[in-house]
Design an enzyme around this catalytic site. Structure first.
Site, PDB file in Angstrom:
ATOM      1  N   SER A 137       9.930  25.421  30.725  1.00 61.34           N
ATOM      2  CA  SER A 137       8.424  25.408  30.042  1.00 61.34           C
ATOM      3  C   SER A 137       7.911  26.680  30.587  1.00 61.34           C
ATOM      4  O   SER A 137       8.160  27.313  31.443  1.00 61.34           O
ATOM      5  CB  SER A 137       7.793  24.061  30.727  1.00 61.34           C
ATOM      6  OG  SER A 137       7.247  24.313  32.052  1.00 61.34           O
ATOM      7  N   ASP A 193      14.938  16.332  32.907  1.00 60.31           N
ATOM      8  CA  ASP A 193      14.106  16.706  34.092  1.00 60.31           C
ATOM      9  C   ASP A 193      14.907  15.764  35.346  1.00 60.31           C
ATOM     10  O   ASP A 193      15.621  14.876  35.028  1.00 60.31           O
ATOM     11  CB  ASP A 193      12.779  15.758  34.203  1.00 60.31           C
ATOM     12  CG  ASP A 193      11.893  16.575  35.434  1.00 60.31           C
ATOM     13  OD1 ASP A 193      12.201  17.402  36.123  1.00 60.31           O
ATOM     14  OD2 ASP A 193      10.952  15.629  35.828  1.00 60.31           O
ATOM     15  N   GLY A 194      14.987  16.487  36.615  1.00 63.23           N
ATOM     16  CA  GLY A 194      15.574  15.717  37.751  1.00 63.23           C
ATOM     17  C   GLY A 194      16.644  16.520  38.270  1.00 63.23           C
ATOM     18  O   GLY A 194      17.324  16.065  38.998  1.00 63.23           O
ATOM     19  N   ASN A 195      16.888  17.694  37.872  1.00 58.20           N
ATOM     20  CA  ASN A 195      18.167  18.676  38.446  1.00 58.20           C
ATOM     21  C   ASN A 195      17.925  18.849  39.670  1.00 58.20           C
ATOM     22  O   ASN A 195      19.088  18.866  40.387  1.00 58.20           O
ATOM     23  CB  ASN A 195      18.230  20.086  37.735  1.00 58.20           C
ATOM     24  CG  ASN A 195      18.476  19.822  35.930  1.00 58.20           C
ATOM     25  OD1 ASN A 195      19.042  18.699  35.598  1.00 58.20           O
ATOM     26  ND2 ASN A 195      18.354  20.722  35.234  1.00 58.20           N
ATOM     27  N   ARG A 208      12.465  10.827  28.418  1.00 56.31           N
ATOM     28  CA  ARG A 208      12.351  11.950  29.666  1.00 56.31           C
ATOM     29  C   ARG A 208      13.243  11.231  30.611  1.00 56.31           C
ATOM     30  O   ARG A 208      12.918  10.203  31.049  1.00 56.31           O
ATOM     31  CB  ARG A 208      10.742  11.878  30.173  1.00 56.31           C
ATOM     32  CG  ARG A 208      10.682  12.785  31.268  1.00 56.31           C
ATOM     33  CD  ARG A 208       9.161  13.113  31.810  1.00 56.31           C
ATOM     34  NE  ARG A 208       9.525  14.096  32.886  1.00 56.31           N
ATOM     35  CZ  ARG A 208       8.446  14.977  33.106  1.00 56.31           C
ATOM     36  NH1 ARG A 208       7.560  15.321  32.169  1.00 56.31           N
ATOM     37  NH2 ARG A 208       8.597  15.886  34.219  1.00 56.31           N
ATOM     38  N   ASN A 232       6.880  26.563  34.202  1.00 53.44           N
ATOM     39  CA  ASN A 232       8.154  27.049  35.160  1.00 53.44           C
ATOM     40  C   ASN A 232       8.219  28.119  35.631  1.00 53.44           C
ATOM     41  O   ASN A 232       9.042  28.796  36.466  1.00 53.44           O
ATOM     42  CB  ASN A 232       9.703  26.300  34.499  1.00 53.44           C
ATOM     43  CG  ASN A 232       9.663  25.058  34.194  1.00 53.44           C
ATOM     44  OD1 ASN A 232      10.244  24.451  33.307  1.00 53.44           O
ATOM     45  ND2 ASN A 232       9.122  24.080  35.079  1.00 53.44           N
ATOM     46  N   TRP A 233       7.616  29.266  34.866  1.00 56.95           N
ATOM     47  CA  TRP A 233       7.450  30.695  35.209  1.00 56.95           C
ATOM     48  C   TRP A 233       7.099  30.800  36.821  1.00 56.95           C
ATOM     49  O   TRP A 233       7.138  31.741  37.396  1.00 56.95           O
ATOM     50  CB  TRP A 233       6.634  31.512  34.218  1.00 56.95           C
ATOM     51  CG  TRP A 233       7.370  31.749  32.984  1.00 56.95           C
ATOM     52  CD1 TRP A 233       6.930  31.483  31.855  1.00 56.95           C
ATOM     53  CD2 TRP A 233       8.561  32.595  32.745  1.00 56.95           C
ATOM     54  NE1 TRP A 233       7.528  31.824  30.802  1.00 56.95           N
ATOM     55  CE2 TRP A 233       8.610  32.530  31.247  1.00 56.95           C
ATOM     56  CE3 TRP A 233       9.310  33.263  33.476  1.00 56.95           C
ATOM     57  CZ2 TRP A 233       9.754  33.359  30.790  1.00 56.95           C
ATOM     58  CZ3 TRP A 233      10.302  33.909  32.759  1.00 56.95           C
ATOM     59  CH2 TRP A 233      10.653  33.937  31.238  1.00 56.95           C
ATOM     60  N   GLU A 250       7.981   7.488  19.614  1.00 63.74           N
ATOM     61  CA  GLU A 250       8.513   6.644  20.480  1.00 63.74           C
ATOM     62  C   GLU A 250       8.798   7.124  21.759  1.00 63.74           C
ATOM     63  O   GLU A 250       9.663   8.320  21.703  1.00 63.74           O
ATOM     64  CB  GLU A 250       9.591   5.578  20.080  1.00 63.74           C
ATOM     65  CG  GLU A 250       9.290   5.079  18.660  1.00 63.74           C
ATOM     66  CD  GLU A 250       8.134   4.128  18.724  1.00 63.74           C
ATOM     67  OE1 GLU A 250       7.755   3.494  19.677  1.00 63.74           O
ATOM     68  OE2 GLU A 250       7.406   3.657  17.530  1.00 63.74           O
TER      69      GLU A 250
HETATM   70  C1  IPE Z   1       9.409  19.704  32.374  1.00 63.67           C
HETATM   71  O1  IPE Z   1       9.930  19.199  33.806  1.00 63.67           O
HETATM   72  C2  IPE Z   1      10.094  20.933  32.053  1.00 63.67           C
HETATM   73  C3  IPE Z   1      11.309  21.030  31.691  1.00 63.67           C
HETATM   74  C4  IPE Z   1      12.325  19.800  31.835  1.00 63.67           C
HETATM   75  C5  IPE Z   1      12.102  21.963  31.032  1.00 63.67           C
HETATM   76  P1  IPE Z   1       8.972  19.937  35.150  1.00 63.67           P
HETATM   77  O2  IPE Z   1       9.862  19.628  36.372  1.00 63.67           O
HETATM   78  O3  IPE Z   1       8.796  21.296  35.096  1.00 63.67           O
HETATM   79  O4  IPE Z   1       7.623  18.801  34.913  1.00 63.67           O
HETATM   80  P2  IPE Z   1       6.670  18.664  36.189  1.00 63.67           P
HETATM   81  O5  IPE Z   1       6.277  19.850  36.916  1.00 63.67           O
HETATM   82  O6  IPE Z   1       7.061  17.749  36.964  1.00 63.67           O
HETATM   83  O7  IPE Z   1       5.417  17.797  35.338  1.00 63.67           O
HETATM   84  C1  IPE Z   2      14.394  20.064  35.149  1.00 56.73           C
HETATM   85  O1  IPE Z   2      14.976  19.916  36.420  1.00 56.73           O
HETATM   86  C2  IPE Z   2      14.979  21.594  34.695  1.00 56.73           C
HETATM   87  C3  IPE Z   2      13.915  22.524  34.542  1.00 56.73           C
HETATM   88  C4  IPE Z   2      12.560  22.274  34.673  1.00 56.73           C
HETATM   89  C5  IPE Z   2      14.130  24.030  34.425  1.00 56.73           C
HETATM   90  P1  IPE Z   2      13.828  20.400  37.614  1.00 56.73           P
HETATM   91  O2  IPE Z   2      14.286  21.638  38.291  1.00 56.73           O
HETATM   92  O3  IPE Z   2      12.544  20.103  37.362  1.00 56.73           O
HETATM   93  O4  IPE Z   2      14.342  19.131  38.751  1.00 56.73           O
HETATM   94  P2  IPE Z   2      13.224  18.447  39.771  1.00 56.73           P
HETATM   95  O5  IPE Z   2      12.309  17.931  38.880  1.00 56.73           O
HETATM   96  O6  IPE Z   2      12.776  19.227  40.892  1.00 56.73           O
HETATM   97  O7  IPE Z   2      14.247  17.228  40.354  1.00 56.73           O
HETATM   98 MG    MG Z   3      11.116  18.371  37.363  1.00 52.48          MG
END
Ligand code: IPE
Ligand code: IPE
Ligand code: MG
Length: 250
Positions: free
Chosen positions: A66, A21-23, A189, A69-70, A208
């Site tokens: 996820s 997460d965090g892209n 995470r 994410n759709w 863990e």
């Molecule tokens: C979790 O990240 C899903 C993936 C890393 C693929 P999200 O960015 O979708 O999660 P939330 O919305 O912050 O809970």
């Molecule tokens: C995780 O990064 C990748 C996917 C869920 C596809 P995000 O796209 O959720 O990045 P943030 O959380 O918005 O920084």
């Molecule tokens: Mg995210």
């Protein structure tokens, strides 16, 4: 490969699962569009796959997209689907040369047809590899997984293949996406959020959990080493008492 010798204290987790997460935040911090963050995330994934294989991790499960994410804007969803197709096209040969077996978990019927085909080809090509299994969770959700397992079991009961009395935890496990693969020992995470976001709900029961503030595109082998260090200091009890776990290890 002798795990007893190379990993005497069990300090390297056998199955590592990562919520990458965090892209998007990384892209924003660098004044770039979100897709640039996802592209940088692929580079991190490549590094971490290599580092895990080096460390003799047996299974690495990466949460890439996820069920929820759709619901992101169509532009981002489409860009991500194109990126998955491109990455498979580019990386599968190298993964194969490095002895990595690729597997996918998730509602693959919802993915674009070309991606489904690439996934199938990648799984077939790498099926006999034994160095490490790389499990990619795409269009995956823990609730989806438990629901599809329930449906499979209910079907078997309705056709008489199974009796209701046969349903136990082992049977439910076998119908989930990880099926016979062991549960994750360590969940990482990145990106600072402290939640599971509908990842492997059933299989994380005794994992863990390491939360890293590093945004995924910046996560590197040093951060991975920090997570492994955290793991090596955990005492896993699985609901028992310390002395019981020591006795059963003898
Ligand atoms: C979790 O990240 C899903 C993936 C890393 C693929 P999200 O960015 O979708 O999660 P939330 O919305 O912050 O809970
Ligand atoms: C995780 O990064 C990748 C996917 C869920 C596809 P995000 O796209 O959720 O990045 P943030 O959380 O918005 O920084
Ligand atoms: Mg995210």
């Amino acid at each position: 490969m002798n795990k007893e010798v190379d990993n005497p204290a069990g300090s390297i987790p056998r199955h590592v699962a990562i919520i990458m997460d965090g892209n998007g935040r990384w892209a924003a911090q660098n004044g770039r569009p979100r897709l640039a963050g996802h592209r940088a995330g692929v580079k991190s994934a490549r590094q971490i796959v290599e580092a895990c294989a080096e460390a003799q991790v047996e299974i690495l499960t990466l949460f890439a997209f996820s069920s929820e994410n759709w619901q992101r804007p169509a532009e981002e969803v489409n860009a991500l689907m194109r990126l998955f197709i491109e990455v498979l096209q580019r990386e599968v040969a190298t993964l194969h040369d490095n002895g990595i077996r690729l597997r996918f978990i998730g509602a693959r019927e919802n993915l674009p047809t070309i991606l489904q085909k690439r996934i199938e080809d990648a799984e077939n090509k790498t099926a006999a590899n034994t160095r490490m299994t790389l499990m990619l969770a795409v269009a995956f959700g823990g609730r989806w997984d438990i629901t599809q397992a329930t449906r499979q079991i209910a079907n078997k009961v309705s056709t008489g293949e199974l009796d209701v009395e046969d349903i136990d935890e082992a049977m439910v496990s076998r119908h989930l996406s990880l099926a016979t693969f062991d549960d994750p020992d360590l969940l990482i995470r990145t990106g600072g959020e402290k939640r599971v976001s509908n990842f492997l709900l059933w299989n994380l029961a005794y994992s863990e959990i390491h939360f890293s503030d590093t945004l995924w595109p910046a996560f590197d082998s040093t951060d991975l080493a920090t997570a492994f260090e955290f793991f090596s200091q955990r005492q896993r009890r699985f609901g028992q008492l310390d002395n019981q776990k020591e006795a059963s290890a003898d």
